[in-house]
Structure formats: structure tokens, C-alpha cells
Design a protein around this motif. Structure first.
Motif, short mmCIF file in Angstrom:
data_model
loop_
_atom_site.label_atom_id
_atom_site.label_comp_id
_atom_site.label_asym_id
_atom_site.label_seq_id
_atom_site.Cartn_x
_atom_site.Cartn_y
_atom_site.Cartn_z
N ALA A 1 39.25 40.59 47.19
CA ALA A 1 40.23 40.56 48.30
C ALA A 1 39.49 39.83 49.72
O ALA A 1 40.13 39.31 50.42
CB ALA A 1 40.62 41.98 48.81
N PHE A 2 38.34 40.07 49.85
CA PHE A 2 37.49 39.50 51.01
C PHE A 2 37.48 37.78 50.87
O PHE A 2 38.00 37.28 51.85
CB PHE A 2 36.17 40.04 51.04
N HIS A 3 37.27 37.45 49.91
CA HIS A 3 37.17 36.07 49.61
C HIS A 3 38.51 35.35 49.57
O HIS A 3 38.58 34.19 50.02
CB HIS A 3 36.19 35.72 48.33
N SER A 4 39.41 36.07 48.68
CA SER A 4 40.58 35.16 48.58
C SER A 4 41.47 35.31 49.80
O SER A 4 42.36 34.41 49.90
CB SER A 4 41.15 35.76 47.41
N ILE A 5 41.60 36.33 50.36
CA ILE A 5 42.67 36.68 51.41
C ILE A 5 42.08 36.98 52.86
O ILE A 5 42.46 36.17 53.79
CB ILE A 5 43.52 37.89 50.99
N VAL A 6 41.36 38.01 53.00
CA VAL A 6 40.84 38.59 54.12
C VAL A 6 39.88 37.56 55.03
O VAL A 6 40.62 37.24 56.35
CB VAL A 6 40.28 39.95 53.88
N GLU B 1 38.37 60.08 56.23
CA GLU B 1 36.93 60.82 56.10
C GLU B 1 35.77 60.15 56.41
O GLU B 1 34.52 60.59 57.02
CB GLU B 1 36.85 61.80 54.95
N GLU B 2 35.76 58.71 55.81
CA GLU B 2 34.55 57.84 56.05
C GLU B 2 34.78 57.23 57.12
O GLU B 2 33.88 56.26 57.32
CB GLU B 2 34.37 57.08 54.74
N GLY B 3 35.58 57.25 57.91
CA GLY B 3 35.56 56.56 59.25
C GLY B 3 35.88 54.99 59.35
O GLY B 3 35.69 54.30 60.24
N PHE B 4 36.81 54.75 58.46
CA PHE B 4 37.53 53.37 58.18
C PHE B 4 38.61 53.29 59.22
O PHE B 4 39.40 54.44 58.92
CB PHE B 4 37.60 53.06 57.02
N ASP B 5 38.93 52.14 59.73
CA ASP B 5 40.35 52.02 60.39
C ASP B 5 41.49 51.80 59.46
O ASP B 5 42.52 51.90 59.48
CB ASP B 5 40.04 50.93 61.39
N ALA B 6 40.94 50.88 58.29
CA ALA B 6 41.95 50.64 57.12
C ALA B 6 41.04 50.04 55.97
O ALA B 6 40.08 50.06 55.92
CB ALA B 6 42.78 49.20 57.57
N GLY B 7 42.17 50.08 54.86
CA GLY B 7 41.32 49.45 53.68
C GLY B 7 42.32 48.60 52.96
O GLY B 7 43.35 48.40 53.33
N VAL B 8 41.91 48.01 52.07
CA VAL B 8 42.82 46.99 51.36
C VAL B 8 42.69 47.57 49.82
O VAL B 8 41.66 47.65 49.19
CB VAL B 8 42.14 45.41 51.57
N ARG B 9 43.85 47.45 49.10
CA ARG B 9 43.85 47.99 47.78
C ARG B 9 45.22 47.22 47.32
O ARG B 9 46.21 46.66 47.80
CB ARG B 9 44.28 49.68 47.47
N LEU B 10 45.23 47.22 45.82
CA LEU B 10 46.52 46.68 45.12
C LEU B 10 47.47 47.77 45.38
O LEU B 10 47.24 49.01 45.66
CB LEU B 10 46.26 46.83 43.78
N PHE C 1 50.08 41.81 38.62
CA PHE C 1 49.85 43.09 39.21
C PHE C 1 50.50 43.08 40.84
O PHE C 1 50.62 41.99 41.42
CB PHE C 1 48.31 43.43 39.32
N ASP C 2 50.75 44.14 41.29
CA ASP C 2 50.96 44.17 42.59
C ASP C 2 50.03 43.61 43.48
O ASP C 2 48.68 43.75 43.29
CB ASP C 2 51.31 45.73 43.13
N GLY C 3 50.43 42.89 44.60
CA GLY C 3 49.43 42.10 45.35
C GLY C 3 48.56 43.33 46.31
O GLY C 3 48.70 44.40 46.27
N TYR C 4 47.71 42.55 47.15
CA TYR C 4 46.84 43.41 47.85
C TYR C 4 47.75 43.87 49.32
O TYR C 4 48.68 43.15 49.88
CB TYR C 4 45.65 42.70 48.61
#
Length: 302
Positions: free
Chosen positions: A104-109, A138-147, A269-272
Motif C-alpha cells: 500500500a505504501f509503495h503503490s498508492i500512499v 488504542e495504539e495512537g494511530f490517526d488512520a490505517g490502510v487495509r483492504l 480483491f477489494d482495493g485499499y
């Protein structure tokens, strides 16, 4: 009871989260003795023990853990509102923490964030690359990226990529020596390059589908990784068949260093999706990140 000093609660939260007076004092920029005295004052005012202290560590008591769970989300809301008010400055600013996979990092973000960050130098972004399904609150992230299929229902989800698929690839030399698999079940007789699923701790079972027939195949081989790009290098080097995102092996397939197999069995698969709790959406800096990553459907060519 007298009103509780907000600073005492903030300092308690820091000690409870760090499990250490020394580390908490360093982060707060105060003397350890001052911090310890303040916590004792809070305990005396509330009339309960909040922390258990030993020579090696510090841990919340049952009452302390309940207090920590009570104040943490409320303090986070206050911090967000303050950040939102500060964002009314001429240039948006702030710090954003994201968790995402290497693909996700290399291809999109990263390709989409680079131009935005040059335009807004006061926005700081921290990116943690792994394949673990983390609890971002709980882990203090503002957001995440998943399928899309993996995003929790109580989160806001913004599509940031089209649907994509995994493809099975191997070097021409490997296939010449070992033959070409014609069916996913043939993979059990091949050397395959495995992917470790960090969240579950097990190896990823390769997923295939054709004519509405779905198959999951557990493969084996000499090598196991948790990084798609290293798997590609191993496949090019002839160590076996890898199952990797199609978009990152296009060049190798075009150059002939890899050959795709089982193409008609590789499903989409569903995208990110970028996912986050609703309280984040009012921060201007965060909204700029969302807008930069948002998937924009290209108009069809006539």
C-alpha cells in the motif's frame, strides 16, 4: 471533594502508559521527584491507590486502569480540538500517524503523499509499514490502510485504490526445470515462496477462484518472508513460485525475468481503503491527507 487538577491527570496518564516514572518524567520535562510527589497528591485527593510501584516497574491498579480508560479518550478529544483550533493558522499543520502494508505504501500512499507534503511543509507524517491489523485507536494511530473487506464497520472508510489481484509468478528457469502448474492444487508439488501473516502469526494460504469455485492452498518451500518485494527478488532468482500483487511485477513480466502462471485462477480483491474514527475528520491537516489519497475514478476513453 475538591476539583481534580487536570495536570495531575495528564501526568498520571503518562506514568501509567509508560509504566515508568523515569521515562514519563523525561517525556514531560520534569524532575522524577516532582512527578512522584504529584501522583501521590492525586492518590491522596481521590483516596485510592492508582499505581503499584516496585523497584523495577510501575503498573496501574484496578482503579488506576479504570481511571486510565476513562480519561484517555476524553483527553484525546481535547487534544484533537486544540489541534483543530491551531489549524486555523494560515498554513495547515499537525502530525499524522498511519499504519499500512509495504505494498500500500509503495503503490498508492507514498506516490500521492509526496506532492502534497511539498506543498504543506508544516504537516508531519509518520508511516509504520507492516501487515499487522492494528487497533489504531488504542495504539495512537490517526488512520490505517487495509483492504476493504478487512475494515471495521464502526470506522469511516475512504477508497484509495482500485480493486487489484495477486498473481503467481516464477522465473522461466524454474518453470523449465520443474514444470508449469496448471491448477492451484499443483502448487503443493512445487517450491513456493511463503508469506507470513503477521496478525494471525501463520502462513498465508493462497486464495484462488475460477467459475465461482474458490480454493485456498497451503504451500511450502525453502523461503518465507513478510515483504512482497523480497519475495519478487527470490522468485527472479529461481527459488520458486511467489504469489504477489500484480502491479509490482508488471515490469519483471514484461522483461521476461518472471512468467505468470494460473492467470485464470487469480481473483480480484477489494482495493485499499483509508480508515479512521470519525473524530479525526475535522482536522484540516488530516483532511488534506485524505484528499490526497482518495481514489479518483478515471473517465472512460471514447
Amino acid at each position: 471533594m475538591a476539583r481534580i487538577d487536570f495536570n495531575r491527570l495528564t501526568w498520571f496518564r503518562m506514568v501509567a502508559e509508560e509504566r515508568s516514572f523515569t521515562r514519563a518524567a523525561a517525556k514531560l520535562g520534569v524532575a522524577q521527584s516532582t512527578l512522584s510527589h504529584t501522583i501521590r497528591q492525586l492518590e491522596a485527593q481521590m483516596g485510592i491507590r492508582l499505581l503499584t510501584r516496585t523497584t523495577r516497574n510501575v503498573a496501574p491498579t484496578a482503579a488506576g486502569e479504570r481511571l486510565l480508560q476513562t480519561i484517555t479518550p476524553r483527553m484525546a478529544e481535547i487534544e484533537d480540538e486544540i489541534a483543530s483550533l491551531m489549524a486555523f493558522r494560515e498554513k495547515p499543520s499537525g502530525s499524522i500517524r498511519l499504519t499500512l502494508s509495504d505494498h500500500a505504501f509503495h503503490s498508492i500512499v507514498w506516490p500521492r503523499l509526496k506532492p502534497m507534503l511539498r506543498e504543506y511543509p508544516d504537516i508531519n507524517v509518520e508511516l509504520l509499514l507492516d501487515s499487522t491489523f492494528r487497533n489504531i485507536v488504542e495504539e495512537g494511530f490517526d488512520a490505517g490502510v487495509r483492504l476493504g473487506e478487512s475494515v471495521e464497520k464502526d470506522m469511516i472508510a475512504v477508497r484509495i485504490s482500485p480493486d487489484w489481484r495477486l498473481v503467481a509468478v516464477a522465473s522461466p528457469a524454474y518453470l523449465a526445470e520443474n514444470g508449469r502448474p496448471e491448477h492451484p492444487q499443483d502448487l503443493v508439488r512445487h517450491a513456493c515462496i511463503n508469506m507470513r501473516h503477521e496478525t494471525a502469526g501463520g502462513l498465508y494460504a493462497w486464495e484462488f477462484e475460477k467459475d465461482r469455485q474458490a480454493l485456498r492452498v497451503r504451500v511450502s518451500g525453502q523461503l518465507t518472508f513478510n515483504d512482497s518485494y523480497v519475495m519478487i527478488d527470490a522468485a527472479v532468482s529461481g527459488y520458486g513460485i511467489a504469489y504477489v500483487p500484480e502491479d509490482i511485477v508488471i515490469e519483471q513480466i514484461a522483461q521476461g525475468s518472471l512468467t505468470q502462471v494460473l492467470d485464470d485462477w487469480s481473483p480480484f480483491f477489494d482495493g485499499y481503503f483509508l480508515y479512521y474514527p470519525s473524530r479525526r475528520q475535522n482536522l484540516p491537516a488530516f483532511q488534506l491527507v485524505v484528499d490526497a489519497l482518495r481514489h479518483k475514478v478515471q473517465p472512460e476513453r471514447r
